[in-house]
Enzyme design. Structure first.
Site, PDB file in Angstrom:
ATOM      1  N   ASN A  38       0.852  -1.195   0.000  1.00 37.46           N
ATOM      2  CA  ASN A  38       0.000   0.000   0.000  1.00 37.46           C
ATOM      3  C   ASN A  38       0.886   1.243   0.000  1.00 37.46           C
ATOM      4  O   ASN A  38       1.831   1.280  -0.821  1.00 37.46           O
ATOM      5  CB  ASN A  38      -1.120  -0.036   1.044  1.00 37.46           C
ATOM      6  CG  ASN A  38      -0.748  -0.244   2.486  1.00 37.46           C
ATOM      7  OD1 ASN A  38      -0.413  -1.344   2.882  1.00 37.46           O
ATOM      8  ND2 ASN A  38      -0.821   0.783   3.303  1.00 37.46           N
ATOM      9  N   ASP A  39       0.632   2.229   0.800  1.00 40.68           N
ATOM     10  CA  ASP A  39       1.210   3.575   0.649  1.00 40.68           C
ATOM     11  C   ASP A  39       2.673   3.657   0.205  1.00 40.68           C
ATOM     12  O   ASP A  39       3.525   2.935   0.733  1.00 40.68           O
ATOM     13  CB  ASP A  39       1.210   4.307   1.994  1.00 40.68           C
ATOM     14  CG  ASP A  39      -0.069   4.175   2.745  1.00 40.68           C
ATOM     15  OD1 ASP A  39      -1.022   3.598   2.228  1.00 40.68           O
ATOM     16  OD2 ASP A  39      -0.111   4.650   3.890  1.00 40.68           O
ATOM     17  N   TRP A  63      -3.204  -7.513   3.168  1.00 45.63           N
ATOM     18  CA  TRP A  63      -2.503  -6.692   4.150  1.00 45.63           C
ATOM     19  C   TRP A  63      -2.111  -7.557   5.347  1.00 45.63           C
ATOM     20  O   TRP A  63      -2.888  -8.413   5.785  1.00 45.63           O
ATOM     21  CB  TRP A  63      -3.432  -5.556   4.585  1.00 45.63           C
ATOM     22  CG  TRP A  63      -2.769  -4.474   5.375  1.00 45.63           C
ATOM     23  CD1 TRP A  63      -2.145  -3.370   4.873  1.00 45.63           C
ATOM     24  CD2 TRP A  63      -2.686  -4.370   6.798  1.00 45.63           C
ATOM     25  NE1 TRP A  63      -1.668  -2.590   5.899  1.00 45.63           N
ATOM     26  CE2 TRP A  63      -1.986  -3.186   7.087  1.00 45.63           C
ATOM     27  CE3 TRP A  63      -3.112  -5.161   7.866  1.00 45.63           C
ATOM     28  CZ2 TRP A  63      -1.714  -2.766   8.392  1.00 45.63           C
ATOM     29  CZ3 TRP A  63      -2.843  -4.758   9.163  1.00 45.63           C
ATOM     30  CH2 TRP A  63      -2.154  -3.568   9.409  1.00 45.63           C
ATOM     31  N   PHE A  98       4.454   1.266  10.073  1.00 46.19           N
ATOM     32  CA  PHE A  98       3.506   1.981   9.224  1.00 46.19           C
ATOM     33  C   PHE A  98       4.218   3.088   8.444  1.00 46.19           C
ATOM     34  O   PHE A  98       5.423   3.280   8.549  1.00 46.19           O
ATOM     35  CB  PHE A  98       2.361   2.542  10.083  1.00 46.19           C
ATOM     36  CG  PHE A  98       1.241   1.552  10.342  1.00 46.19           C
ATOM     37  CD1 PHE A  98       1.430   0.182  10.190  1.00 46.19           C
ATOM     38  CD2 PHE A  98      -0.020   2.001  10.735  1.00 46.19           C
ATOM     39  CE1 PHE A  98       0.391  -0.722  10.423  1.00 46.19           C
ATOM     40  CE2 PHE A  98      -1.064   1.114  10.968  1.00 46.19           C
ATOM     41  CZ  PHE A  98      -0.867  -0.253  10.816  1.00 46.19           C
ATOM     42  N   SER A  99       3.410   3.879   7.731  1.00 43.47           N
ATOM     43  CA  SER A  99       3.972   4.822   6.752  1.00 43.47           C
ATOM     44  C   SER A  99       4.866   5.890   7.359  1.00 43.47           C
ATOM     45  O   SER A  99       4.737   6.239   8.533  1.00 43.47           O
ATOM     46  CB  SER A  99       2.834   5.492   5.989  1.00 43.47           C
ATOM     47  OG  SER A  99       2.296   4.555   5.100  1.00 43.47           O
ATOM     48  N   TRP A 305      -8.606   1.629  -0.326  1.00 49.96           N
ATOM     49  CA  TRP A 305      -9.022   0.639   0.676  1.00 49.96           C
ATOM     50  C   TRP A 305     -10.405   0.090   0.361  1.00 49.96           C
ATOM     51  O   TRP A 305     -10.723  -1.056   0.673  1.00 49.96           O
ATOM     52  CB  TRP A 305      -9.012   1.257   2.078  1.00 49.96           C
ATOM     53  CG  TRP A 305      -7.625   1.536   2.544  1.00 49.96           C
ATOM     54  CD1 TRP A 305      -7.027   2.755   2.631  1.00 49.96           C
ATOM     55  CD2 TRP A 305      -6.636   0.573   2.952  1.00 49.96           C
ATOM     56  NE1 TRP A 305      -5.725   2.609   3.062  1.00 49.96           N
ATOM     57  CE2 TRP A 305      -5.468   1.285   3.268  1.00 49.96           C
ATOM     58  CE3 TRP A 305      -6.636  -0.813   3.065  1.00 49.96           C
ATOM     59  CZ2 TRP A 305      -4.301   0.657   3.705  1.00 49.96           C
ATOM     60  CZ3 TRP A 305      -5.477  -1.449   3.495  1.00 49.96           C
ATOM     61  CH2 TRP A 305      -4.330  -0.710   3.806  1.00 49.96           C
TER      62      TRP A 305
END
Ligand code: FRU
Length: 504
Positions: A38-39, A63, A98-99, A305
Site C-alpha cells: 500500500n502507501d 494486508w 507503518f507509513s 481501501w
C-alpha cells in the site's frame, strides 16, 4: 544487525520473486513483485538517486504486519528492486512499521522516520493500536533502528490528541531547521495535521496544529505532505470516512488537496481552496519529493481501501503505485502530469488530425495496453453541440473500459464495470471538468493493469486499475452527434532490463 524477521522477508522475496515473471507485472509502475503493497513511503532523493519505500507484506496478497519494501530509480520509470528495508521486529513496532518518510542527513546517512504500531488489549477487552514515531538510519540498503526509539510518543501530543491515531510522519528541511507533519485525531474525533520541529532530526518539539478537519472532510487525516508550490502552500492528505460532496468528493477513503497561504508566525495553513487530488477509483496516500532541478513530483498508491479486497487472484502482486507526476498550481488548482521522463520511452508515433467521428470508429494503429495517448475532442460544428463522446480502451468482444464526456453537463465518467473484475464493486466515477473553448483534451497512460487519465494538460487526473486480459487491446471512439478528433498515440517501449518487479 539483521533481525530474523527481516531476514525471513528478504529470503522469501529472493526465493519467490522469480515466480512473478515481468510480463505479468506492469511495465513501469512499481509493485511489490510478489505480495501486498500500500502507501508509498520515504519518496526522496538520496545520493543522487530517487528512493521509494512502501508499505509491504511479502507473504500474501493481503494486508499483514507491515514491512517496508524498497526500490530506487534515476528516472522515475525504470525501477531497481532493493531488499526489504524494515520489518516489524521491535517491541514498539511489533504490529507494523507503518507509513513514513526518508531524508538524507548532513553526514551522508539516510534516515527513515516511520510509525511504529504496538497493539494492546485494553481493560474493556478491546485491542487498540498504540502509534509512535520511530527512526532507522542506514546507507541506502540496510537500516538500523535507533536505541532512542520511539522518538515521539503520546507525551508529545497536544492536549486531546489520540495516541491510537498518530501516524505517517513527513519531514523536510528549511535552512537549519527540520520540520515534520504527522496525522492525528484530536478530541473532536476528526483529523488534524500536527507540525513538529527539530534542529538535528532526532529530537522533536511540537509547534502547532497546521490544519484541522473539524469533521468537514472525512475524519482521521492520514499521510500528510506539506510544501510550497507556485507561490502558495499545499497540504495533501488522505481522509478516512469521507461523505460525498457533489461530484468532488466520494464517500470512504478519499484524498484532499488544501491550497493556501502559510502563516509562518502562527505556523498555520490559511486555506483558500480545497479539491480532490485524483477523481478516479484507485488513488490514495500520495507523497512527494523535490527533484534537484526543482520539480515537485508526487507518487501515490494506485488503489483504494474501499476496493482492496477485490483482486485478480491469478496475479502474484497486489497493489501498485501511480506513475510519478509533476505538480504545479494553476489558477488556484493543483495540476499534475506524468513526469517528463516518461517521454523517453515513447516508441512509434501514430497521429491523426481532424478525424470526423459520428458513431463508432476504429483507427489504424490505435490499440495497445502499454501506451501514452492524447485525444483532443471538439464539436464538428460550432453551432451544434454533440451529446456524448466515448473513448473505449482495453476492449475485446465482451470487455471494455470507457471514458465518456458529456458536453452539456461538462462531466467525464470513467467506467470499468467490464474490466476483468470478478467482484461487484464501485466501478464508475463521474466528475466535473472545465472544457476550453469547447475542446476537451484527454491524455491516457496505460500499463497492462491500469489506466491513468489526465484532463486538459493535467487540470484533473483519474486513476484506476483494470484486470482485463491483456489480449483485450482494441481502442475505439464513439460519438452521439459529430465530433472532430486529434489523436497522438505512442506505444511505451521497454527493452526488458531492470523493469519494476523484475530485478531483485
Ligand atoms: C494509509 C494507512 C496509513 C498507515 C498505513 C498502514 O493507507 O492507513 O495511515 O500508516 O496505511 O499500512
Amino acid at each position: 544487525m539483521t533481525s530474523q524477521k527481516l531476514k525471513d522477508a528478504r529470503d522469501f522475496l529472493s526465493k519467490y520473486l522469480p515466480f512473478a515473471p515481468a510480463k505479468e507485472q506492469p511495465a513501469f509502475h512499481v509493485t511489490g513483485g510478489i505480495g501486498w503493497i500500500n502507501d508509498p513511503n520515504g519518496f526522496s532523493v538520496y545520493q543522487g538517486e530517487y528512493h521509494l519505500f512502501f508499505q509491504y507484506y511479502p507473504y500474501s496478497n493481503r494486508w499483514g504486519p507491515m514491512h517496508w519494501g524498497h526500490v530506487k530509480t534515476r528516472d522515475f520509470i525504470r525501477w531497481e528492486r532493493l531488499s526489504v528495508a524494515l520489518a516489524p521486529d521491535m517491541p514498539y513496532d511489533k504490529d507494523g512499521c507503518f507509513s513514513g518518510c526518508a531524508i538524507e542527513l548532513p553526514d551522508g546517512r539516510q534516515m527513515l522516520m516511520y510509525t511504529g504500531v504496538r497493539q494492546e488489549r485494553q481493560e474493556n477487552g478491546v485491542v487498540d493500536d498504540f502509534q509512535t514515531q520511530c527512526i532507522a538510519v542506514g546507507d541506502g540498503i540496510n537500516y538500523e533502528k535507533i536505541e532512542a526509539n520511539p522518538v515521539l510518543t503520546a507525551a508529545d501530543l497536544p492536549e486531546g490528541g489520540s495516541p491510537h491515531d498518530f501516524r505517517d510522519p513527513k519531514i523536510w528541511r528549511e535552512g537549519e531547521t527540520y520540520y515534520m507533519v504527522v496525522g492525528n485525531r484530536p478530541a473532536d474525533g476528526s483529523g488534524s495535521i500536527l507540525l513538529y520541529e527539530s534542529a538535528d532530526c532526532f529530537q522533536w518539539r511540537f509547534v502547532s496544529v497546521l490544519a484541522a478537519c473539524h469533521n468537514q472532510f472525512g475524519r482521521m487525516w492520514e499521510c500528510p505532505d506539506f510544501f510550497p508550490l507556485g507561490g502558495k502552500h499545499v497540504l495533501l492528505t488522505s481522509p478516512q470516512e469521507m461523505t460525498s460532496i457533489g461530484l468532488e468528493f466520494h464517500p470512504g477513503n478519499g484524498t484532499v488537496c488544501l491550497i493556501g497561504e502559510y502563516d509562518e508566525l502562527a505556523h498555520h495553513l490559511l486555506r483558500e481552496s480545497v479539491q480532490a487530488i485524483d477523481y478516479g477509483l484507485d488513488f490514495y496516500a500520495p507523497q512527494t519529493l523535490e527533484t534537484p532541478d526543482g520539480r515537485r513530483v508526487m507518487i501515490a498508491w494506485m488503489q483504494n481501501w474501499e476496493t482492496s479486497n477485490c483482486r485478480d487472484e491469478t496475479l502474484r502482486f497486489f497493489g501498485q503505485m501511480t506513475v510519478p507526476r509533476e505538480l504545479s498550481v494553476r489558477d488556484g488548482r493543483l495540476i499534475q502530469n506524468p513526469v517528463r521522463e516518461l517521454e523517453a520511452y515513447r516508441g512509434v508515433k501514430i497521429s491523426y488530425r481532424n478525424v470526423m467521428v459520428c458513431g463508432e470508429t476504429n483507427l489504424q494503429g490505435i490499440k495497445g495496453r502499454i501506451l501514452d495517448m492524447t485525444v483532443t475532442v471538439r464539436p464538428a460544428n460550432e453551432n451544434t453541440l454533440y451529446r456524448r463522446f466515448r473513448l473505449s480502451v482495453a476492449r475485446d468482444g465482451e470487455r471494455c473500459t470507457t471514458i465518456r464526456y458529456k458536453p452539456e453537463s461538462n462531466t467525464l465518467r470513467v467506467d470499468r464495470t467490464n474490466s476483468g473484475f470478478p467482484h461487484d464493486i464501485v466501478s464508475i466515477r463521474e466528475f466535473q471538468v472545465r472544457p476550453r473553448q469547447g475542446e476537451i483534451k484527454l491524455r491516457v497512460v496505460m500499463d497492462r493493469y491500469s489506466v491513468e487519465l489526465f484532463v486538459n494538460d493535467g487540470e484533473q487526473a483519474a486513476s484506476f486499475v483494470i484486470y482485463t486480459p491483456q489480449e483485450a487491446s482494441a481502442i475505439s471512439f464513439d460519438a452521439d452527434g459529430t465530433v472532430l478528433l486529434d489523436i497522438e498515440k505512442y506505444d511505451l517501449v521497454f527493452d526488458g532490463t531492470e523493469r519494476a518487479g523484475q530485478s531483485v
